[in-house]
Design a protein around this motif. Structure first.
Motif, PDB file in Angstrom:
ATOM      1  N   SER A 172       0.839  -1.193   0.000  1.00 23.08           N
ATOM      2  CA  SER A 172       0.000   0.000   0.000  1.00 23.08           C
ATOM      3  C   SER A 172       0.881   1.252   0.000  1.00 23.08           C
ATOM      4  O   SER A 172       1.710   1.430  -0.891  1.00 23.08           O
TER       5      SER A 172
ATOM      6  N   ALA B  64      -0.054  -4.403  -3.642  1.00 23.95           N
ATOM      7  CA  ALA B  64      -1.042  -3.330  -3.811  1.00 23.95           C
ATOM      8  C   ALA B  64      -0.444  -1.945  -3.559  1.00 23.95           C
ATOM      9  O   ALA B  64      -0.980  -1.163  -2.770  1.00 23.95           O
TER      10      ALA B  64
ATOM     11  N   TYR C  82      -6.800   5.958  -0.473  1.00 22.87           N
ATOM     12  CA  TYR C  82      -6.488   5.560   0.905  1.00 22.87           C
ATOM     13  C   TYR C  82      -5.951   6.702   1.763  1.00 22.87           C
ATOM     14  O   TYR C  82      -5.375   6.474   2.824  1.00 22.87           O
TER      15      TYR C  82
ATOM     16  N   ASN D 175      -9.967  -5.545  -7.230  1.00 25.35           N
ATOM     17  CA  ASN D 175      -9.883  -4.329  -6.438  1.00 25.35           C
ATOM     18  C   ASN D 175      -9.673  -3.173  -7.410  1.00 25.35           C
ATOM     19  O   ASN D 175      -8.556  -2.921  -7.878  1.00 25.35           O
TER      20      ASN D 175
ATOM     21  N   ASP E  61      -6.916  -0.439  -6.680  1.00 29.92           N
ATOM     22  CA  ASP E  61      -5.519  -0.832  -6.859  1.00 29.92           C
ATOM     23  C   ASP E  61      -5.181  -1.063  -8.327  1.00 29.92           C
ATOM     24  O   ASP E  61      -4.107  -0.680  -8.798  1.00 29.92           O
TER      25      ASP E  61
ATOM     26  N   HIS F 274      -7.519  -5.465  -0.539  1.00 30.87           N
ATOM     27  CA  HIS F 274      -6.310  -4.629  -0.607  1.00 30.87           C
ATOM     28  C   HIS F 274      -5.147  -5.325   0.095  1.00 30.87           C
ATOM     29  O   HIS F 274      -3.986  -5.027  -0.186  1.00 30.87           O
TER      30      HIS F 274
END
Length: 315
Positions: free
Chosen positions: A181, A203, A212, A256, A259, A283
């Motif tokens: 992330s 991701a 995010y 997703n 992503d 995620h």
């Protein structure tokens, strides 16, 4: 979809609507800064870097942004942990922690952006990949985190200096960056800036301060003009260097949309870029891959990648 349809005005409207609906309080306090920074990110999404540079230059010295250089630097003991299994080992795996949204959201509710000198003192959170680092003695590990939750855009040079110091001190000949992330964003960014051998992510986000984001880091972005920074866009770093410098591995889930959309910004024809999409929509890709299988794959990649001279690692 809007990009494929060349619906450029709709992209502007959609992006602005999304941010206005999610970050209403942030925007109401700084409407002019918000709209200007939003236009920069819209240009980044479109890949129009001439417009990005124009807008960044236009904003410089005009809008009332605070200087990011006035923010205090965290003590290294609050942002790093070094795990050395053997001084003879010349492979360094740098692990980037992602965002600690809960802690910073609670902080923002109480203090807004006041007393930011306190947020850099963080003893509550563990570092991502601590278990992997402790259980894998064939490499040495440098664990890093961003207590500002700024996508590593505050005091970026401090992180570069830290990593380079460990490279030089320990005579590293294989440099690996990993993260998920926002930590994956950091792994991609520092991997490119320091010409790492390998970047391995789950991701990862490609454009900082978009997907995010929390109200806290959105407030930081607006107050300190962070979107105008040099390193907020991985797609631009890839383009600027005519591709990724490290062997770059990205894992994500095919359903997703957030992503997969982020990855669509990259040049996926890059010979150094390897994207693997798994079934599912989470995620947290490690839940699909399985942590053991993921780390076995990572170790195999590290062990089969040739080494290079440490002089190649430069920002």
């Amino acid at each position: 979809t809007l990009i494929r349809l060349n619906a450029m005005r709709e992209i502007d409207n959609s992006y602005l609507w999304h941010l206005k609906s999610r970050f209403k309080d942030n925007i109401s306090a700084h409407p002019e800064q918000y709209l200007s920074l939003a236009q920069i990110n819209i240009a980044r999404i479109k890949g129009d870097y001439n417009q990005v540079h124009y807008l960044v230059d236009k904003l410089s010295g005009i809008l009332p942004f605070s200087l990011v250089t006035t923010l205090p630097k965290p003590e290294e003991s609050n942002i790093l942990r070094y795990i050395e299994h053997s001084p003879e080992n010349k492979t360094l795996v740098v692990c980037f922690s992602g965002m600690d949204g809960k802690r910073t959201v609670e902080y923002y509710k109480k203090y807004g952006l006041n007393h930011l000198e306190n947020i850099i003192h963080n003893n509550a959170d563990t570092y991502n990949y601590t278990g992997f680092a402790n259980k894998t003695p064939k490499y040495n590990f440098l664990l890093l985190r961003d207590n500002y939750n700024s996508w590593y855009q505050i005091h970026t040079e401090q992180y570069i200096d830290i990593i380079k110091r460990y490279i030089d001190t320990h005579q590293i000949n294989k440099l690996v960056m990993i993260g998920a992330s926002a930590g994956g964003f950091a792994a991609l960014m520092f991997g490119q800036l320091l010409s790492a051998d390998i970047v391995y992510t789950q991701a990862p986000q490609i454009l900082a301060f978009t997907n995010y984001s929390t109200h806290f880091n959105k407030a930081l972005e607006i107050e300190y003009n962070l979107t105008a920074g040099k390193y907020t866009d991985i797609a631009y770093l890839q383009q600027r260097n005519n591709g990724f410098i490290p062997n770059t591995y990205i894992n994500a889930c095919e359903n997703n949309g957030t992503d997969v959309y982020a990855l669509s910004m990259l040049n996926q024809q890059d010979s150094n870029l390897h994207i693997r999409l798994y079934s599912g929509d989470t995620h947290s890709v490690h839940q699909v891959i399985g942590k053991s299988a993921m780390f076995r794959e990572l170790c195999n990649i590290i062990d089969t990648t040739p080494t290079k001279k440490k002089d190649n690692y430069e920002a």
